[in-house]
Design a protein around this motif. Structure first.
Motif, PDB file in Angstrom:
ATOM      1  N   ASN A 297       0.858  -1.164   0.000  1.00 46.20           N
ATOM      2  CA  ASN A 297       0.000   0.000   0.000  1.00 46.20           C
ATOM      3  C   ASN A 297       0.903   1.225   0.000  1.00 46.20           C
ATOM      4  O   ASN A 297       1.986   1.206   0.567  1.00 46.20           O
ATOM      5  N   SER A 298       0.473   2.279  -0.644  1.00 48.53           N
ATOM      6  CA  SER A 298       1.309   3.462  -0.806  1.00 48.53           C
ATOM      7  C   SER A 298       0.848   4.590   0.114  1.00 48.53           C
ATOM      8  O   SER A 298      -0.350   4.879   0.210  1.00 48.53           O
TER       9      SER A 298
ATOM     10  N   LEU B 179       5.971   2.553   0.169  1.00 51.99           N
ATOM     11  CA  LEU B 179       5.124   1.363   0.168  1.00 51.99           C
ATOM     12  C   LEU B 179       5.059   0.773   1.577  1.00 51.99           C
ATOM     13  O   LEU B 179       6.037   0.807   2.315  1.00 51.99           O
ATOM     14  N   ILE B 180       3.908   0.241   1.922  1.00 56.06           N
ATOM     15  CA  ILE B 180       3.778  -0.515   3.171  1.00 56.06           C
ATOM     16  C   ILE B 180       3.794  -1.985   2.793  1.00 56.06           C
ATOM     17  O   ILE B 180       2.902  -2.473   2.101  1.00 56.06           O
ATOM     18  N   PHE B 181       4.822  -2.676   3.239  1.00 58.79           N
ATOM     19  CA  PHE B 181       4.980  -4.090   2.871  1.00 58.79           C
ATOM     20  C   PHE B 181       4.169  -4.945   3.834  1.00 58.79           C
ATOM     21  O   PHE B 181       4.334  -4.861   5.059  1.00 58.79           O
TER      22      PHE B 181
ATOM     23  N   ASN C  31      -1.599  -2.310   7.099  1.00 56.86           N
ATOM     24  CA  ASN C  31      -0.389  -1.957   7.833  1.00 56.86           C
ATOM     25  C   ASN C  31       0.255  -3.221   8.402  1.00 56.86           C
ATOM     26  O   ASN C  31      -0.408  -4.240   8.587  1.00 56.86           O
ATOM     27  N   PHE C  32       1.555  -3.143   8.670  1.00 51.67           N
ATOM     28  CA  PHE C  32       2.239  -4.248   9.332  1.00 51.67           C
ATOM     29  C   PHE C  32       3.479  -3.726  10.051  1.00 51.67           C
ATOM     30  O   PHE C  32       4.342  -3.081   9.456  1.00 51.67           O
ATOM     31  N   SER C  33       3.548  -4.017  11.337  1.00 49.35           N
ATOM     32  CA  SER C  33       4.734  -3.748  12.144  1.00 49.35           C
ATOM     33  C   SER C  33       4.614  -4.600  13.403  1.00 49.35           C
ATOM     34  O   SER C  33       3.556  -5.179  13.666  1.00 49.35           O
ATOM     35  N   PHE C  34       5.699  -4.698  14.160  1.00 50.03           N
ATOM     36  CA  PHE C  34       5.628  -5.466  15.411  1.00 50.03           C
ATOM     37  C   PHE C  34       6.239  -4.660  16.545  1.00 50.03           C
ATOM     38  O   PHE C  34       6.921  -3.645  16.319  1.00 50.03           O
ATOM     39  N   GLU C  35       5.993  -5.098  17.770  1.00 51.30           N
ATOM     40  CA  GLU C  35       6.418  -4.341  18.943  1.00 51.30           C
ATOM     41  C   GLU C  35       7.943  -4.269  19.038  1.00 51.30           C
ATOM     42  O   GLU C  35       8.650  -5.163  18.558  1.00 51.30           O
ATOM     43  N   PRO C  36       8.482  -3.201  19.630  1.00 48.05           N
ATOM     44  CA  PRO C  36       9.934  -3.066  19.776  1.00 48.05           C
ATOM     45  C   PRO C  36      10.515  -4.212  20.612  1.00 48.05           C
ATOM     46  O   PRO C  36       9.991  -4.535  21.675  1.00 48.05           O
TER      47      PRO C  36
ATOM     48  N   HIS D  38      10.133   1.769   1.635  1.00 52.17           N
ATOM     49  CA  HIS D  38       8.993   1.374   2.448  1.00 52.17           C
ATOM     50  C   HIS D  38       8.771   2.309   3.630  1.00 52.17           C
ATOM     51  O   HIS D  38       9.716   2.905   4.147  1.00 52.17           O
ATOM     52  N   ALA D  39       7.524   2.400   4.050  1.00 50.57           N
ATOM     53  CA  ALA D  39       7.182   3.186   5.234  1.00 50.57           C
ATOM     54  C   ALA D  39       7.310   2.366   6.501  1.00 50.57           C
ATOM     55  O   ALA D  39       7.252   2.912   7.606  1.00 50.57           O
ATOM     56  N   ASN D  40       7.478   1.050   6.351  1.00 50.04           N
ATOM     57  CA  ASN D  40       7.555   0.174   7.527  1.00 50.04           C
ATOM     58  C   ASN D  40       8.804  -0.714   7.520  1.00 50.04           C
ATOM     59  O   ASN D  40       8.714  -1.939   7.633  1.00 50.04           O
ATOM     60  N   PRO D  41       9.997  -0.108   7.408  1.00 50.94           N
ATOM     61  CA  PRO D  41      11.220  -0.930   7.511  1.00 50.94           C
ATOM     62  C   PRO D  41      11.463  -1.335   8.957  1.00 50.94           C
ATOM     63  O   PRO D  41      10.754  -0.884   9.873  1.00 50.94           O
ATOM     64  N   VAL D  42      12.460  -2.166   9.153  1.00 49.16           N
ATOM     65  CA  VAL D  42      12.904  -2.536  10.500  1.00 49.16           C
ATOM     66  C   VAL D  42      14.262  -1.879  10.737  1.00 49.16           C
ATOM     67  O   VAL D  42      15.162  -1.996   9.908  1.00 49.16           O
TER      68      VAL D  42
END
Length: 358
Positions: A30-31, A67-69, A110-115, A179-183
Protein backbone atom coordinates in the motif's frame (compact mmCIF):
# COMPACT_ATOMS: atom_id res chain seq x y z
CA UNK A 1 -6.51 -18.94 -22.51
CA UNK A 2 -9.89 -17.22 -22.02
CA UNK A 3 -10.28 -14.01 -24.03
CA UNK A 4 -9.91 -10.87 -21.94
CA UNK A 5 -7.67 -12.40 -19.28
CA UNK A 6 -3.98 -11.73 -18.76
CA UNK A 7 -1.40 -14.49 -18.65
CA UNK A 8 -0.74 -13.75 -14.97
CA UNK A 9 -4.40 -14.02 -13.96
CA UNK A 10 -4.80 -17.19 -16.07
CA UNK A 11 -1.70 -18.71 -14.44
CA UNK A 12 -2.91 -17.79 -10.95
CA UNK A 13 -6.36 -19.33 -11.54
CA UNK A 14 -4.80 -22.46 -13.05
CA UNK A 15 -2.47 -22.96 -10.07
CA UNK A 16 -5.23 -22.35 -7.51
CA UNK A 17 -7.42 -24.96 -9.23
CA UNK A 18 -4.96 -27.70 -10.17
CA UNK A 19 -1.86 -27.03 -8.03
CA UNK A 20 -2.97 -25.15 -4.90
CA UNK A 21 0.33 -25.95 -3.17
CA UNK A 22 2.12 -23.80 -5.76
CA UNK A 23 -0.27 -20.86 -5.62
CA UNK A 24 1.34 -18.41 -3.19
CA UNK A 25 -0.48 -15.20 -2.41
CA UNK A 26 2.06 -12.44 -3.13
CA UNK A 27 3.02 -9.86 -0.54
CA UNK A 28 0.83 -6.78 -0.78
CA UNK A 29 1.88 -3.16 -0.92
CA UNK A 30 0.00 0.00 0.00
CA UNK A 31 1.31 3.46 -0.81
CA UNK A 32 1.49 6.33 1.74
CA UNK A 33 3.23 9.63 2.39
CA UNK A 34 5.38 10.01 5.50
CA UNK A 35 5.92 13.80 5.27
CA UNK A 36 3.73 16.81 4.55
CA UNK A 37 4.48 17.91 0.97
CA UNK A 38 3.70 21.54 1.85
CA UNK A 39 6.32 21.47 4.59
CA UNK A 40 8.84 19.91 2.22
CA UNK A 41 8.26 22.63 -0.39
CA UNK A 42 8.94 25.31 2.23
CA UNK A 43 12.27 23.72 3.14
CA UNK A 44 13.27 22.92 -0.45
CA UNK A 45 14.56 26.39 -1.25
CA UNK A 46 16.53 26.74 2.00
CA UNK A 47 20.31 26.66 1.81
CA UNK A 48 22.75 26.48 -1.02
CA UNK A 49 26.01 24.79 -1.82
CA UNK A 50 26.88 21.21 -0.91
CA UNK A 51 24.84 21.14 2.32
CA UNK A 52 21.81 22.55 0.53
CA UNK A 53 22.05 19.80 -2.09
CA UNK A 54 22.39 17.17 0.65
CA UNK A 55 19.26 18.43 2.40
CA UNK A 56 17.28 18.59 -0.85
CA UNK A 57 18.29 15.03 -1.68
CA UNK A 58 17.04 13.87 1.72
CA UNK A 59 13.80 15.85 1.33
CA UNK A 60 13.26 14.31 -2.11
CA UNK A 61 13.63 10.82 -0.67
CA UNK A 62 11.27 11.54 2.21
CA UNK A 63 8.66 13.14 -0.07
CA UNK A 64 8.51 10.13 -2.40
CA UNK A 65 5.59 7.77 -1.92
CA UNK A 66 6.47 4.90 0.41
CA UNK A 67 5.12 1.36 0.17
CA UNK A 68 3.78 -0.51 3.17
CA UNK A 69 4.98 -4.09 2.87
CA UNK A 70 2.49 -6.72 4.08
CA UNK A 71 4.12 -10.18 4.46
CA UNK A 72 2.30 -13.09 2.84
CA UNK A 73 1.48 -16.50 4.32
CA UNK A 74 4.76 -17.96 3.08
CA UNK A 75 6.40 -15.98 5.90
CA UNK A 76 4.71 -18.25 8.44
CA UNK A 77 6.78 -21.30 7.44
CA UNK A 78 9.92 -19.18 7.39
CA UNK A 79 9.15 -17.95 10.91
CA UNK A 80 8.81 -21.56 12.03
CA UNK A 81 12.29 -22.26 10.64
CA UNK A 82 13.67 -19.28 12.57
CA UNK A 83 11.99 -20.53 15.75
CA UNK A 84 13.44 -24.02 15.27
CA UNK A 85 16.96 -22.66 14.84
CA UNK A 86 16.60 -20.06 17.62
CA UNK A 87 14.50 -21.57 20.40
CA UNK A 88 14.52 -18.34 22.40
CA UNK A 89 12.62 -16.62 19.58
CA UNK A 90 9.90 -19.28 19.36
CA UNK A 91 7.34 -17.29 21.36
CA UNK A 92 7.72 -14.04 19.41
CA UNK A 93 7.86 -15.94 16.10
CA UNK A 94 4.57 -17.66 16.95
CA UNK A 95 2.94 -14.35 17.83
CA UNK A 96 4.15 -12.63 14.68
CA UNK A 97 3.02 -15.63 12.59
CA UNK A 98 -0.49 -15.25 14.02
CA UNK A 99 -0.39 -11.54 13.18
CA UNK A 100 0.71 -12.33 9.61
CA UNK A 101 -2.25 -14.72 9.30
CA UNK A 102 -4.55 -12.05 10.71
CA UNK A 103 -3.29 -9.37 8.30
CA UNK A 104 -3.69 -11.74 5.38
CA UNK A 105 -7.22 -12.73 6.42
CA UNK A 106 -8.62 -9.21 6.85
CA UNK A 107 -6.54 -7.47 4.17
CA UNK A 108 -4.70 -5.25 6.65
CA UNK A 109 -3.31 -1.95 5.39
CA UNK A 110 -0.39 -1.96 7.83
CA UNK A 111 2.24 -4.25 9.33
CA UNK A 112 4.73 -3.75 12.14
CA UNK A 113 5.63 -5.47 15.41
CA UNK A 114 6.42 -4.34 18.94
CA UNK A 115 9.93 -3.07 19.78
CA UNK A 116 12.20 -5.95 20.77
CA UNK A 117 15.39 -6.16 22.80
CA UNK A 118 17.52 -9.25 22.22
CA UNK A 119 19.63 -9.69 25.35
CA UNK A 120 22.60 -12.03 25.62
CA UNK A 121 26.32 -12.48 26.00
CA UNK A 122 28.66 -11.25 23.24
CA UNK A 123 28.79 -13.55 20.23
CA UNK A 124 25.70 -15.67 20.96
CA UNK A 125 24.07 -14.57 17.71
CA UNK A 126 21.73 -11.70 18.65
CA UNK A 127 22.26 -9.69 15.47
CA UNK A 128 22.15 -12.87 13.40
CA UNK A 129 18.81 -13.79 15.00
CA UNK A 130 17.46 -10.28 14.32
CA UNK A 131 18.44 -10.53 10.65
CA UNK A 132 16.88 -13.99 10.38
CA UNK A 133 13.59 -12.68 11.77
CA UNK A 134 13.54 -9.74 9.35
CA UNK A 135 14.46 -11.95 6.38
CA UNK A 136 11.66 -14.39 7.21
CA UNK A 137 9.15 -11.55 7.02
CA UNK A 138 10.66 -10.08 3.85
CA UNK A 139 10.88 -6.62 5.41
CA UNK A 140 13.47 -4.02 4.49
CA UNK A 141 15.96 -3.39 7.29
CA UNK A 142 18.77 -1.04 8.28
CA UNK A 143 21.37 -1.52 10.97
CA UNK A 144 22.30 1.42 13.20
CA UNK A 145 25.35 1.00 15.44
CA UNK A 146 24.43 3.18 18.39
CA UNK A 147 27.31 2.04 20.61
CA UNK A 148 29.42 5.05 19.57
CA UNK A 149 26.52 7.52 19.45
CA UNK A 150 26.84 10.18 22.15
CA UNK A 151 24.22 12.79 21.27
CA UNK A 152 20.63 13.04 20.09
CA UNK A 153 21.64 14.47 16.71
CA UNK A 154 22.80 10.97 15.69
CA UNK A 155 19.10 10.13 15.32
CA UNK A 156 17.36 13.50 15.00
CA UNK A 157 19.91 15.58 13.08
CA UNK A 158 21.92 18.70 13.82
CA UNK A 159 19.98 21.87 14.62
CA UNK A 160 19.45 24.09 11.56
CA UNK A 161 21.63 27.17 11.52
CA UNK A 162 24.92 25.37 12.08
CA UNK A 163 27.32 25.31 9.14
CA UNK A 164 27.67 21.54 9.42
CA UNK A 165 23.96 20.85 9.92
CA UNK A 166 23.31 17.26 8.86
CA UNK A 167 20.16 15.07 8.81
CA UNK A 168 19.97 12.36 11.45
CA UNK A 169 20.13 8.62 10.83
CA UNK A 170 16.35 8.24 11.02
CA UNK A 171 15.68 10.78 8.27
CA UNK A 172 18.57 9.39 6.26
CA UNK A 173 17.30 5.80 6.40
CA UNK A 174 13.66 6.74 5.82
CA UNK A 175 14.66 8.84 2.81
CA UNK A 176 16.60 5.92 1.34
CA UNK A 177 13.91 3.34 2.09
CA UNK A 178 11.25 2.38 -0.43
CA UNK A 179 8.99 1.37 2.45
CA UNK A 180 7.18 3.19 5.23
CA UNK A 181 7.56 0.17 7.53
CA UNK A 182 11.22 -0.93 7.51
CA UNK A 183 12.90 -2.54 10.50
CA UNK A 184 15.69 -0.61 12.24
CA UNK A 185 18.20 -2.81 14.09
CA UNK A 186 19.81 -0.80 16.90
CA UNK A 187 22.97 -2.72 17.71
CA UNK A 188 24.63 -2.66 21.15
CA UNK A 189 22.14 -0.21 22.60
CA UNK A 190 23.53 -0.76 26.10
CA UNK A 191 26.74 1.03 25.06
CA UNK A 192 24.97 4.18 23.84
CA UNK A 193 25.16 7.51 25.65
CA UNK A 194 21.61 8.20 26.83
CA UNK A 195 22.28 11.28 28.96
CA UNK A 196 25.22 13.66 28.85
CA UNK A 197 26.82 15.36 31.84
CA UNK A 198 27.35 18.59 29.88
CA UNK A 199 23.60 19.08 29.56
CA UNK A 200 23.36 18.32 25.86
CA UNK A 201 20.68 15.86 24.80
CA UNK A 202 21.61 12.20 24.60
CA UNK A 203 19.85 9.40 22.72
CA UNK A 204 17.15 8.81 25.33
CA UNK A 205 14.75 11.55 24.25
CA UNK A 206 14.54 10.67 20.52
CA UNK A 207 14.41 6.94 21.28
CA UNK A 208 11.49 7.35 23.69
CA UNK A 209 9.62 9.25 21.01
CA UNK A 210 10.38 6.74 18.26
CA UNK A 211 9.41 3.65 20.26
CA UNK A 212 5.84 4.92 20.87
CA UNK A 213 3.78 4.83 17.68
CA UNK A 214 1.66 7.85 18.64
CA UNK A 215 4.63 10.14 19.25
CA UNK A 216 6.61 8.59 16.37
CA UNK A 217 4.06 10.04 13.95
CA UNK A 218 5.42 13.51 14.69
CA UNK A 219 9.17 12.79 14.81
CA UNK A 220 11.03 15.87 13.58
CA UNK A 221 14.47 15.96 12.04
CA UNK A 222 16.16 19.14 13.27
CA UNK A 223 18.41 19.61 10.24
CA UNK A 224 15.61 19.27 7.68
CA UNK A 225 12.99 20.81 9.96
CA UNK A 226 10.28 18.49 8.70
CA UNK A 227 7.98 16.13 10.53
CA UNK A 228 8.37 12.45 9.60
CA UNK A 229 5.77 9.76 10.25
CA UNK A 230 7.82 6.88 11.75
CA UNK A 231 4.83 5.17 13.38
CA UNK A 232 5.03 2.13 11.09
CA UNK A 233 8.73 1.43 11.74
CA UNK A 234 9.64 -1.70 13.76
CA UNK A 235 12.68 -1.86 16.03
CA UNK A 236 14.96 -4.67 17.14
CA UNK A 237 17.62 -3.71 19.69
CA UNK A 238 20.51 -5.84 20.90
CA UNK A 239 22.37 -5.59 24.22
CA UNK A 240 24.78 -7.57 26.38
CA UNK A 241 23.36 -6.27 29.66
CA UNK A 242 20.40 -4.26 30.99
CA UNK A 243 22.32 -2.30 33.61
CA UNK A 244 23.08 0.78 31.48
CA UNK A 245 19.67 0.99 29.79
CA UNK A 246 17.31 3.56 31.40
CA UNK A 247 14.07 2.17 32.85
CA UNK A 248 11.81 4.41 30.72
CA UNK A 249 13.44 2.90 27.63
CA UNK A 250 13.20 -0.66 28.94
CA UNK A 251 9.49 -0.17 29.60
CA UNK A 252 9.00 0.28 25.84
CA UNK A 253 10.93 -2.85 24.86
CA UNK A 254 10.04 -6.51 25.01
CA UNK A 255 13.15 -8.21 26.38
CA UNK A 256 14.03 -11.63 24.95
CA UNK A 257 16.93 -13.56 26.45
CA UNK A 258 19.12 -15.08 23.74
CA UNK A 259 21.30 -17.90 25.02
CA UNK A 260 24.15 -19.70 23.36
CA UNK A 261 22.59 -22.29 21.04
CA UNK A 262 22.60 -25.93 22.06
CA UNK A 263 24.74 -28.35 20.07
CA UNK A 264 21.78 -29.38 17.91
CA UNK A 265 20.72 -25.77 17.26
CA UNK A 266 24.26 -24.60 16.56
CA UNK A 267 24.69 -27.31 13.93
CA UNK A 268 21.53 -26.08 12.17
CA UNK A 269 22.66 -22.46 12.45
CA UNK A 270 26.11 -23.31 11.06
CA UNK A 271 24.57 -25.06 8.06
CA UNK A 272 22.28 -22.08 7.39
CA UNK A 273 25.15 -19.61 7.71
CA UNK A 274 27.22 -21.54 5.17
CA UNK A 275 24.32 -21.75 2.71
CA UNK A 276 23.59 -18.04 3.08
CA UNK A 277 27.27 -17.16 2.72
CA UNK A 278 27.51 -19.15 -0.52
CA UNK A 279 24.49 -17.28 -1.92
CA UNK A 280 25.96 -13.91 -0.91
CA UNK A 281 29.38 -14.70 -2.35
CA UNK A 282 28.09 -15.99 -5.68
CA UNK A 283 24.98 -13.85 -6.11
CA UNK A 284 23.26 -17.04 -7.19
CA UNK A 285 19.76 -18.23 -6.30
CA UNK A 286 21.01 -21.81 -6.55
CA UNK A 287 21.41 -23.13 -3.02
CA UNK A 288 24.12 -25.43 -1.75
CA UNK A 289 23.60 -27.88 1.10
CA UNK A 290 26.14 -27.94 3.91
CA UNK A 291 26.05 -30.89 6.29
CA UNK A 292 28.00 -30.85 9.53
CA UNK A 293 29.62 -34.25 10.02
CA UNK A 294 28.80 -35.98 13.34
CA UNK A 295 32.49 -35.96 14.22
CA UNK A 296 32.52 -32.14 13.90
CA UNK A 297 29.37 -31.31 15.89
CA UNK A 298 31.18 -30.94 19.21
CA UNK A 299 33.70 -28.57 17.65
CA UNK A 300 31.00 -26.52 15.92
CA UNK A 301 28.89 -26.26 19.09
CA UNK A 302 31.87 -24.76 20.93
CA UNK A 303 31.95 -21.83 18.48
CA UNK A 304 29.62 -18.86 18.80
CA UNK A 305 27.42 -17.92 15.82
CA UNK A 306 29.34 -14.64 15.47
CA UNK A 307 32.73 -16.36 15.21
CA UNK A 308 31.37 -18.98 12.85
CA UNK A 309 29.94 -16.29 10.58
CA UNK A 310 33.26 -14.42 10.56
CA UNK A 311 35.02 -17.46 9.12
CA UNK A 312 32.20 -18.79 6.92
CA UNK A 313 33.66 -17.31 3.73
CA UNK A 314 36.90 -19.21 4.24
CA UNK A 315 35.07 -22.49 4.74
CA UNK A 316 32.77 -21.95 1.74
CA UNK A 317 35.69 -20.91 -0.48
CA UNK A 318 37.89 -23.86 0.41
CA UNK A 319 35.08 -26.41 0.04
CA UNK A 320 34.09 -24.96 -3.36
CA UNK A 321 37.69 -24.95 -4.59
CA UNK A 322 38.05 -28.62 -3.62
CA UNK A 323 34.85 -29.63 -5.44
CA UNK A 324 33.43 -26.74 -7.51
CA UNK A 325 30.59 -28.72 -9.12
CA UNK A 326 29.21 -30.18 -5.92
CA UNK A 327 25.77 -29.22 -4.61
CA UNK A 328 26.31 -30.85 -1.22
CA UNK A 329 29.28 -30.44 1.08
CA UNK A 330 30.12 -32.29 4.26
CA UNK A 331 31.99 -30.20 6.80
CA UNK A 332 34.24 -32.62 8.67
CA UNK A 333 36.37 -32.19 11.75
CA UNK A 334 39.40 -31.80 9.52
CA UNK A 335 37.76 -28.67 8.01
CA UNK A 336 37.83 -26.84 11.34
CA UNK A 337 40.59 -25.99 13.76
CA UNK A 338 40.08 -23.94 16.89
CA UNK A 339 42.86 -21.48 17.64
CA UNK A 340 43.36 -18.96 20.43
CA UNK A 341 43.45 -15.30 19.41
CA UNK A 342 43.56 -12.55 22.01
CA UNK A 343 41.85 -14.68 24.65
CA UNK A 344 38.91 -15.53 22.46
CA UNK A 345 38.17 -18.58 20.36
CA UNK A 346 38.34 -18.17 16.63
CA UNK A 347 38.85 -20.72 13.90
CA UNK A 348 40.21 -21.19 10.44
CA UNK A 349 38.69 -23.34 7.73
CA UNK A 350 40.85 -26.07 6.21
CA UNK A 351 39.97 -28.64 3.62
CA UNK A 352 41.16 -32.20 3.39
CA UNK A 353 40.28 -33.10 -0.19
CA UNK A 354 40.10 -36.75 0.78
CA UNK A 355 37.43 -36.09 3.39
CA UNK A 356 35.21 -33.45 1.72
CA UNK A 357 31.99 -35.12 0.70
CA UNK A 358 29.93 -34.29 -2.35
Amino acid sequence: MIEGTTYQSFRDDYLKTYHPEMAVVPARFNSVSIVDSTEVLKRWVDGDGEKGDERRQALKGLASKKLIFIPDRSSINKLKEVAEANQDLSSICDEIAIYVEFCSAIGSQNFSFEPLLLLGEPGVGKTYAANELVTALGLESYKLSVSDASEAFYLSGTQRGYANSTPGRIADRMAASKHANPVLILDEIDKASFQREDGRAGLLSPLLQLLESDSARTFRDLALDVQIDCSRVSYICTANTLEAIPKPLLSRLRVIDVRKPSEEKMVKIASRILSQTYAQMTGSSMSREYVISPCATELVSAITPRDFKLQAKKIVSQLAIAKPDSERYVVTKECLRVVEHRERASFIGFVDTNSVGA
